[in-house]
Design a protein around this motif. Structure first.
Motif, PDB file in Angstrom:
ATOM      1  N   GLY A 160       0.806  -1.213   0.000  1.00 48.58           N
ATOM      2  CA  GLY A 160       0.000   0.000   0.000  1.00 48.58           C
ATOM      3  C   GLY A 160       0.841   1.265   0.000  1.00 48.58           C
ATOM      4  O   GLY A 160       0.576   2.201  -0.756  1.00 48.58           O
ATOM      5  N   VAL A 161       1.872   1.297   0.836  1.00 46.72           N
ATOM      6  CA  VAL A 161       2.735   2.480   0.907  1.00 46.72           C
ATOM      7  C   VAL A 161       3.503   2.675  -0.396  1.00 46.72           C
ATOM      8  O   VAL A 161       3.602   3.791  -0.924  1.00 46.72           O
ATOM      9  N   VAL A 162       4.043   1.578  -0.937  1.00 49.91           N
ATOM     10  CA  VAL A 162       4.788   1.666  -2.198  1.00 49.91           C
ATOM     11  C   VAL A 162       3.874   2.105  -3.338  1.00 49.91           C
ATOM     12  O   VAL A 162       4.245   2.950  -4.178  1.00 49.91           O
ATOM     13  N   ALA A 163       2.653   1.539  -3.382  1.00 55.24           N
ATOM     14  CA  ALA A 163       1.715   1.900  -4.448  1.00 55.24           C
ATOM     15  C   ALA A 163       1.317   3.369  -4.364  1.00 55.24           C
ATOM     16  O   ALA A 163       1.236   4.059  -5.391  1.00 55.24           O
ATOM     17  N   MET A 164       1.079   3.877  -3.153  1.00 61.32           N
ATOM     18  CA  MET A 164       0.733   5.296  -3.016  1.00 61.32           C
ATOM     19  C   MET A 164       1.887   6.198  -3.457  1.00 61.32           C
ATOM     20  O   MET A 164       1.673   7.229  -4.095  1.00 61.32           O
ATOM     21  N   TYR A 165       3.095   5.792  -3.102  1.00 59.70           N
ATOM     22  CA  TYR A 165       4.242   6.633  -3.436  1.00 59.70           C
ATOM     23  C   TYR A 165       4.440   6.738  -4.953  1.00 59.70           C
ATOM     24  O   TYR A 165       4.621   7.842  -5.484  1.00 59.70           O
ATOM     25  N   TYR A 166       4.394   5.585  -5.628  1.00 61.31           N
ATOM     26  CA  TYR A 166       4.670   5.605  -7.069  1.00 61.31           C
ATOM     27  C   TYR A 166       3.423   5.940  -7.899  1.00 61.31           C
ATOM     28  O   TYR A 166       3.473   6.811  -8.776  1.00 61.31           O
ATOM     29  N   LEU A 167       2.316   5.256  -7.656  1.00 64.70           N
ATOM     30  CA  LEU A 167       1.142   5.438  -8.502  1.00 64.70           C
ATOM     31  C   LEU A 167       0.449   6.773  -8.269  1.00 64.70           C
ATOM     32  O   LEU A 167      -0.154   7.323  -9.204  1.00 64.70           O
ATOM     33  N   SER A 168       0.530   7.295  -7.046  1.00 65.26           N
ATOM     34  CA  SER A 168      -0.158   8.556  -6.742  1.00 65.26           C
ATOM     35  C   SER A 168       0.790   9.755  -6.722  1.00 65.26           C
ATOM     36  O   SER A 168       0.555  10.759  -7.388  1.00 65.26           O
ATOM     37  N   GLN A 170       4.313   9.969  -7.428  1.00 66.66           N
ATOM     38  CA  GLN A 170       5.346  10.122  -8.440  1.00 66.66           C
ATOM     39  C   GLN A 170       4.789  10.118  -9.859  1.00 66.66           C
ATOM     40  O   GLN A 170       5.088  11.002 -10.657  1.00 66.66           O
ATOM     41  N   TRP A 171       3.993   9.123 -10.190  1.00 71.20           N
ATOM     42  CA  TRP A 171       3.529   8.966 -11.566  1.00 71.20           C
ATOM     43  C   TRP A 171       2.148   9.578 -11.805  1.00 71.20           C
ATOM     44  O   TRP A 171       1.735   9.726 -12.952  1.00 71.20           O
ATOM     45  N   HIS A 172       1.404   9.865 -10.742  1.00 71.66           N
ATOM     46  CA  HIS A 172       0.077  10.486 -10.833  1.00 71.66           C
ATOM     47  C   HIS A 172      -0.884   9.675 -11.708  1.00 71.66           C
ATOM     48  O   HIS A 172      -1.685  10.238 -12.459  1.00 71.66           O
ATOM     49  N   ILE A 173      -0.790   8.367 -11.585  1.00 68.48           N
ATOM     50  CA  ILE A 173      -1.707   7.492 -12.336  1.00 68.48           C
ATOM     51  C   ILE A 173      -3.043   7.381 -11.616  1.00 68.48           C
ATOM     52  O   ILE A 173      -4.111   7.431 -12.242  1.00 68.48           O
ATOM     53  N   LEU A 174      -2.993   7.217 -10.297  1.00 68.68           N
ATOM     54  CA  LEU A 174      -4.202   7.090  -9.494  1.00 68.68           C
ATOM     55  C   LEU A 174      -4.218   8.187  -8.431  1.00 68.68           C
ATOM     56  O   LEU A 174      -3.176   8.661  -7.984  1.00 68.68           O
TER      57      LEU A 174
END
Length: 326
Positions: A160-168, A170-174
């Motif tokens: 969850g923490v890794v997904a928030m960091y990258y997907l939200s 850094q990459w602004h996907i979600l």
């Protein structure tokens, strides 16, 4: 069917009573005094005594539990709060708000998180397991088996923490997880829960893939399935009418347990994504030493698990004609 459901409902009521009594006893062996916590920093003996009377914890433990149990079925009159209609779970020691109202305010978040993620991981997990079973021994089967093994070893508080960091971030996907009422903004509600759904589905899908594959592989080798093939039925008919229904029993079992646990409060998930549902509320109740709120949350969690166990048993008879409910 009616007799079965009636017996299970009586058994569920007994289980909930035992759980509530056990929680009551555990709370009173805790080192912190809830009256002193509610009294504040400047607390005289007279004030402490008054707080205990207002909170209803000046009586012996069995009397307190009996009063609480009566309130659930017939309501209760409080010195400080007035009449609390049934089903009354009492008032929070910490914020003096009705426990039932507090839980109902938090429940939509937990319900949205649970149902949304359950739909995703059930579709993808069972679907991938079905494909792996049909393609047994081939590349697709090996990829699905390896992916499920990796997925089952992941932890929500890391993913969850890794997904928030990258997907939200850094990459602004979600979008970052947020709580938006579905009645006010359906699109915002969907975007705010998409990341938790994705992470929960990633972890839960692995278990359903392995379960669906193993059950289907075993069922496809059963005598009644081979007989259906020998009669000339199409491959699709044999798979969905005979093999699929025969393999769904264990999958329904774990699905009922998983959805019951999620509805009772996905504590780690809600804390990881900053969502204020039943799980986060239970942590707050323990931290504040808030017995009424803690009892209410425990009953909701236990009730969700018990109810879905009953539903699973009833669904068994619908998907497998070999099972009869007496």
């Amino acid at each position: 069917m009616f007799r079965f459901l009636f017996r299970r409902a009586i058994g569920a009521l007994v289980i909930l009573l035992i759980i509530s009594a056990f929680t009551f006893v555990l709370f009173y062996v805790a080192p912190r005094d809830p009256a002193r916590v509610a009294c504040g920093k400047i607390c005289t003996p007279e004030t402490l005594k008054l707080v205990k009377q207002n909170l209803g914890i000046s009586d012996p433990l069995p009397v307190q539990y009996w009063h609480w149990l009566q309130a659930v079925f017939v309501g209760r009159d409080y010195t400080s709060f007035g009449h609390c209609p049934a089903p009354c779970l009492g008032y929070s020691f910490h914020n003096r708000e009705p426990v039932l109202g507090t839980i109902l305010d938090r429940f939509p978040t937990t319900l949205s998180l649970s149902i949304g993620s359950a739909i995703v991981f059930l579709i993808f997990g069972v679907g991938t397991g079905m494909v792996a079973a049909v393609k047994q021994g081939r590349a697709m089967d090996k990829i699905a088996s390896s992916a499920s093994l990796i997925g089952s070893s992941l932890q929500i508080y890391i993913v969850g923490v890794v997904a928030m960091y990258y997907l939200s971030d850094q990459w602004h996907i979600l979008s970052r997880p947020k709580e938006v009422p579905i009645t006010e903004d359906p699109a915002g509600w969907f975007q705010g829960l998409l990341l938790p759904w994705f992470v929960l589905a990633l972890i839960f899908t692995a278990n359903y893939t392995r379960m669906a594959r193993s059950q289907l592989v075993e069922t496809l080798s059963e005598d009644y399935v081979r007989t259906a093939r020998a009669k000339g039925l199409s491959r699709r008919t044999v798979f969905f009418r005979f093999a699929w229904r025969g393999a769904m029993g264990p999958i329904v079992t774990i699905f009922g347990l998983d959805i019951g646990v999620l509805l009772g409060g996905a504590i780690i998930t809600e804390k990881t994504f900053g969502l204020h549902g039943i799980g986060a509320l239970s942590v707050k109740a323990v931290y504040d030493n808030d017995l009424p709120l803690l009892l209410g949350v425990v009953l909701v969690a236990a009730g969700a698990i018990v109810v879905f166990n009953i539903v699973v048993d009833a669904v068994y008879a619908l998907i497998d004609p070999r099972i009869r409910l007496a």
